[in-house]
Design an enzyme around this catalytic site. Structure first.
Site, PDB file in Angstrom:
ATOM      1  N   GLN A  43      33.426 -34.840  20.560  1.00 41.83           N
ATOM      2  CA  GLN A  43      32.508 -35.827  20.627  1.00 41.83           C
ATOM      3  C   GLN A  43      31.993 -36.297  19.257  1.00 41.83           C
ATOM      4  O   GLN A  43      31.913 -35.537  18.202  1.00 41.83           O
ATOM      5  CB  GLN A  43      30.999 -34.841  20.860  1.00 41.83           C
ATOM      6  CG  GLN A  43      30.040 -35.475  20.926  1.00 41.83           C
ATOM      7  CD  GLN A  43      28.690 -34.914  21.437  1.00 41.83           C
ATOM      8  OE1 GLN A  43      27.698 -35.148  21.930  1.00 41.83           O
ATOM      9  NE2 GLN A  43      28.774 -33.324  21.357  1.00 41.83           N
ATOM     10  N   CYS A  76      21.933 -38.098  21.348  1.00 40.95           N
ATOM     11  CA  CYS A  76      21.556 -37.020  20.553  1.00 40.95           C
ATOM     12  C   CYS A  76      20.464 -37.488  20.026  1.00 40.95           C
ATOM     13  O   CYS A  76      20.389 -38.649  19.388  1.00 40.95           O
ATOM     14  CB  CYS A  76      22.530 -36.500  19.212  1.00 40.95           C
ATOM     15  SG  CYS A  76      21.805 -35.428  18.420  1.00 40.95           S
TER      16      CYS A  76
END
Length: 99
Positions: A43, A76
């Site tokens: 990621q 996020c």
């Protein structure tokens, strides 16, 4: 892996610009994983297409370099991350993500 071998694992978010600044040993701290962790996705976080390209190339060339996926984090919600205009902030930056 004790629960299921089928679930894809994601690394902690690795900031593309930070990865580019690391020497080989430092890259290893961010990129090394056990083969038992497959399937696994790296990621990446960032908003600079060139830094993301370099980070992706670095990940594919490093050590075991057997990623099942490299993923751009666009979700996020951390204030620290969104203040840097990546993570969830990229949802408002379609052209940057497209690049």
């Amino acid at each position: 892996r004790m629960c299921t071998a089928r679930t894809k694992l994601y690394t902690e978010m690795v900031v593309a610009g930070d990865l580019a600044k690391k020497d080989h040993a430092g890259q290893g701290l961010l990129l090394d994983f056990s083969t038992e962790e497959h399937p696994i996705s790296l990621q990446l976080g960032g908003n600079d297409p060139e830094q993301l390209r370099i980070a992706t190339d670095t990940a594919f060339c490093h050590g075991n370099a057997n990623w099942d996926e490299i993923n751009l984090n666009c979700g996020c919600p951390s204030e620290r991350v969104t203040n840097c205009v990546f993570g969830a902030a990229l949802m408002h930056e379609a052209e940057t993500v497209r690049a």
